[in-house]
Design an enzyme around this catalytic site. Structure first.
Site, PDB file in Angstrom:
ATOM      1  N   GLU A  34      -2.845  -0.781   1.387  1.00 61.35           N
ATOM      2  CA  GLU A  34      -2.187   0.503   1.134  1.00 61.35           C
ATOM      3  C   GLU A  34      -2.052   0.744  -0.367  1.00 61.35           C
ATOM      4  O   GLU A  34      -2.260   1.857  -0.855  1.00 61.35           O
ATOM      5  CB  GLU A  34      -0.811   0.526   1.802  1.00 61.35           C
ATOM      6  CG  GLU A  34       0.026   1.752   1.509  1.00 61.35           C
ATOM      7  CD  GLU A  34      -0.596   3.052   1.985  1.00 61.35           C
ATOM      8  OE1 GLU A  34      -1.648   3.021   2.644  1.00 61.35           O
ATOM      9  OE2 GLU A  34      -0.019   4.113   1.678  1.00 61.35           O
ATOM     10  N   LYS A 115     -11.410 -15.208  -3.996  1.00 59.15           N
ATOM     11  CA  LYS A 115     -10.282 -14.481  -4.593  1.00 59.15           C
ATOM     12  C   LYS A 115      -9.006 -14.997  -3.938  1.00 59.15           C
ATOM     13  O   LYS A 115      -8.646 -14.610  -2.836  1.00 59.15           O
ATOM     14  CB  LYS A 115     -10.410 -12.981  -4.407  1.00 59.15           C
ATOM     15  CG  LYS A 115      -9.325 -12.210  -5.144  1.00 59.15           C
ATOM     16  CD  LYS A 115      -9.484 -10.718  -5.014  1.00 59.15           C
ATOM     17  CE  LYS A 115      -8.423 -10.018  -5.847  1.00 59.15           C
ATOM     18  NZ  LYS A 115      -7.047 -10.382  -5.424  1.00 59.15           N
ATOM     19  N   LYS A 290     -18.732 -12.476 -10.840  1.00 60.07           N
ATOM     20  CA  LYS A 290     -18.776 -12.404 -12.299  1.00 60.07           C
ATOM     21  C   LYS A 290     -20.203 -12.594 -12.797  1.00 60.07           C
ATOM     22  O   LYS A 290     -20.951 -13.406 -12.242  1.00 60.07           O
ATOM     23  CB  LYS A 290     -17.884 -13.490 -12.923  1.00 60.07           C
ATOM     24  CG  LYS A 290     -16.421 -13.414 -12.521  1.00 60.07           C
ATOM     25  CD  LYS A 290     -15.632 -14.581 -13.108  1.00 60.07           C
ATOM     26  CE  LYS A 290     -14.173 -14.526 -12.665  1.00 60.07           C
ATOM     27  NZ  LYS A 290     -13.397 -15.692 -13.142  1.00 60.07           N
ATOM     28  N   CYS A 408      18.892  17.424   8.650  1.00 59.92           N
ATOM     29  CA  CYS A 408      18.847  16.033   8.188  1.00 59.92           C
ATOM     30  C   CYS A 408      19.388  15.106   9.269  1.00 59.92           C
ATOM     31  O   CYS A 408      20.487  15.332   9.794  1.00 59.92           O
ATOM     32  CB  CYS A 408      19.664  15.884   6.906  1.00 59.92           C
ATOM     33  SG  CYS A 408      19.799  14.179   6.341  1.00 59.92           S
ATOM     34  N   CYS A 432      24.946  13.855   1.431  1.00 59.04           N
ATOM     35  CA  CYS A 432      24.131  13.096   2.381  1.00 59.04           C
ATOM     36  C   CYS A 432      24.284  11.615   2.081  1.00 59.04           C
ATOM     37  O   CYS A 432      23.968  11.158   0.973  1.00 59.04           O
ATOM     38  CB  CYS A 432      22.669  13.515   2.275  1.00 59.04           C
ATOM     39  SG  CYS A 432      21.562  12.561   3.340  1.00 59.04           S
TER      40      CYS A 432
END
Length: 671
Positions: A34, A115, A290, A408, A432
């Site tokens: 993500e 990695k 690399k 809300c 709130c």
């Protein structure tokens, strides 16, 4: 502000938050996949509008700032990160870019490695003896972890063999094998201690203990993969040769290193490692590729945050299918209402997953998601997964639509969605409870008022018990009242009170950032503070006057203007000042009286500086009367181009703006 500017601002804010959680707090909230997606989105948007790239964008830096609990070590050679590719097409494009830059049609010899998913460290040997070790930190400055690194048995305290350089800084990854990770968590469950989410978090938490005796009990290990400082000695002229030399000197190196003489050979290596991944005994999230020749590496050089001669080829995030049982709505600091999918619990990469963020209404619509749907979720080693797609072919008959609330879910206030924005927001403000909690957490955070010891759980209790309604109430807390909170004894309570007292002495920029004005991050807060100098001047500024601040457009100016126009906000500010919050009086700079070629000029820095840090350069320019902006526009008077200057330099040349290099800047600074 254009929609793309707002997207850029939100993306940068989100990425900075998650970089801080990942690199500094060792408590990431989202999967690597993500984060990579957000970074790709930011890069794509910046590529569309290079004039909007700012120096503090996550694309222009390496990591996040180090904590202050450890001593700091400045890296003599910056510890850069690697750019990522995620599929064969992207790797082949990278391979072609390398060949094009080398002006060669012959295949490049690649050195391919694993990695590792641990913590990057730098270890300095002088005359073969380990003298210091540091974390990557922000790439320029890291934390001194020498005492802890000395406890890791895989790391030699003294190198052995011949021709050891006088000063040698090796770089590598400290990580925790899966068997060790499982034992740590097994012991923690038995004793009621902290259970780690994954081996990477366990390794980072173990390595960054203030007490080395705790680190010594953790079965950490280390693989070496590179070099920083090299003085008084020589190393082979290939990357593989250097790894073999490190091994000869007693440094551990992965045995899964292969030379590949073609792109196809690299792809074969990648596929074989991916297949063997479950049997390695430690976590990896891809392979590193690399250029093997050091001469070619030097020829290829670097971009601002990464070498051109290397890339991380990441594995696809691991995926599983499950069902969405419900969707709940959470409210953030600015009132943003975020839908969260409650999932049928499922094991993904060894972790039981039961929640996934759905971001906003547009995301739900794009997915075509309904409650009860079977979905594919993706997770890459951390905590919160993402919903990739709906399995429409297996949609149950009893699904129902996801309906965004019109009020809300916390306070009952109306919700609104501004045209052009993806986010739905609660209009309740500080009435709130959810916004109040998040606003207070932001107010006391390290980069804002920096109240040491005032954690999220304390804020939650203070709001729930109605001890605190506004930031000013924090400074009225007593040790007696705090002692009544869960897990808060008299000593801890007094420490928090002392920290609140200490936090009263701040800076104008930090204070503005702490107020939590929409779209006002650290850089914008610093710009507003520098331009207006005093709170009174800022509070009475018009929208037009606010837009004169570098990098402040109509949207940010409107948010700032509306914030100070709100009587309740002015009242809270007055209470904060009455409670003793203060900052140094501004140093008034009369541009007309400054004898400097920078006085009164709007200046933009681009590229990497070698003689001083970017922050130092900004400070010196500002002291000489310059306004330092983050992007090039028609208002820009001068662009200072360091190494690897990119789109800002091109934009300046296109607009006919004067451009100087770092050497000329230093000459003029001393003029």
């Amino acid at each position: 502000m254009e929609p793309i500017e707002q997207q850029l601002t939100e993306l940068r804010t989100t990425l900075r938050h998650h970089e801080y959680l990942y690199h500094v707090m060792d408590a990431p909230e989202i999967p690597d996949a993500e984060y990579d997606r957000l970074m790709r989105e930011l890069r794509e948007l910046e590529a569309q509008r290079p004039d909007l790239i700012t120096p503090d964008s996550p694309t222009q830096r390496v990591g996040a700032a180090p904590l202050t609990a450890f001593n700091q070590i400045r890296h003599e050679v910056p510890m850069l990160s690697l750019d990522n590719v995620f599929d064969e097409e992207s790797f082949l494009a990278f391979n072609k870019r390398v060949q094009d830059r080398l002006k060669s049609t012959e295949n490049v010899i690649w050195c391919c490695e694993l990695k590792l998913d641990g913590l990057a460290v730098s270890i300095l040997y002088e005359n073969g003896v380990l003298v210091s070790a540091a974390t990557r930190g922000d790439g320029t400055t890291g934390e001194d972890i020498t005492s802890n690194v000395r406890t890791i048995r895989a790391i030699p305290l003294k190198l052995h063999g011949d021709n050891i350089p006088a000063r040698l800084e090796v770089r590598g990854e400290v990580f925790l094998p899966q068997a060790g990770f499982e034992k740590i968590n097994e012991d923690a469950r038995r004793t009621g201690g902290k259970v780690f989410a994954n081996p990477r978090n366990a390794a980072a938490g173990s390595l960054r203990q203030l007490d080395p005796r705790i680190t010594a009990k953790r079965p950490l290990t280390f693989f070496c993969y590179g070099v920083g400082i090299l003085e008084g000695g020589e190393l082979p002229d290939t990357h593989l040769g250097r790894l073999l030399q490190f091994k000869a000197w007693g440094l551990p190196v992965s045995d899964r290193v292969t030379l590949c003489d073609s792109p196809q050979a690299v792809l074969d290596f990648y596929r074989n490692v991916e297949k063997d991944r479950p049997t390695l005994g430690f976590d990896i999230d891809g392979v590193v590729i690399k250029v093997n020749s050091l001469a070619l590496q030097e020829q290829l050089g670097f971009v601002a945050r990464a070498p051109r001669w290397a890339v991380a080829f990441k594995f696809p995030a691991q995926e599983q299918m499950t069902f969405v049982r419900d969707v709940e709505f959470q409210v953030g600091r600015t009132g943003a209402i975020t839908p969260v999918a409650r999932l049928e619990p499922v094991q993904v990469a060894g972790v039981l997953v039961s929640n996934a963020t759905l971001h906003n209404a547009d995301e739900i619509e794009q997915l075509g998601l309904r409650i009860g749907d079977k979905v594919v979720i993706r997770r890459a080693g951390d905590v919160i997964p993402q919903v990739v797609n709906v399995v429409l072919s297996e949609r149950p008959e009893e699904t129902r639509p996801i309906v965004f609330p019109t009020h809300c879910p916390v306070c009952g206030s109306d919700v609104e969605r501004v045209e052009g924005e993806a986010v739905t927001r609660c209009t309740g403000g500080l009435i709130c409870g959810a916004q109040r909690k998040e606003s207070l957490k932001h107010f006391v955070s390290r980069r804002a008022m920096d109240v040491d010891g005032m954690g999220d759980k304390i804020i939650d209790q203070l709001v729930e018990r109605e001890y605190v309604h506004t930031p000013a109430d924090l400074f009225r807390l007593t040790a007696g009242k705090l002692t009544g909170l869960d897990r808060m004894g008299p000593k801890s309570a007094q420490n928090v009170v002392n920290a609140l007292e200490k936090a009263k002495a701040t800076t104008f920029a930090r204070f503005l950032y702490a107020l939590g004005i929409r779209e006002v991050g650290e850089a914008t807060a610093a710009g507003l503070a520098a331009y207006f100098g005093t709170l009174e001047a800022l509070q009475t500024a018009t929208i037009d006057e606010l837009q004169k601040v570098p990098d402040v457009g109509i949207v940010v100016a409107t948010h700032v203007f509306n914030f100070f126009a709100e009587e309740s906000n002015r009242d809270v500010i007055g209470q904060l000042l009455a409670e003793g919050v203060h900052w140094p009086a501004p140093v008034v700079i009369n541009v007309q009286e400054i004898d400097s070629p920078f006085a009164g000029k709007t200046v933009v820095l681009t590229g990497s500086l070698s003689q001083m840090s970017r922050d130092d350069a900004k400070a010196r320019l500002a002291a000489l009367g310059a306004k330092v902006a983050g992007s090039v526009s028609k208002k820009t008077d001068l662009v200072i181009a360091g190494e690897a200057a990119g789109s800002k330099l091109a934009k300046a040349q296109e607009l006919g703006i004067t451009v100087i290099d770092e050497a000329e800047m230093i000459r003029l600074l001393g003029a």
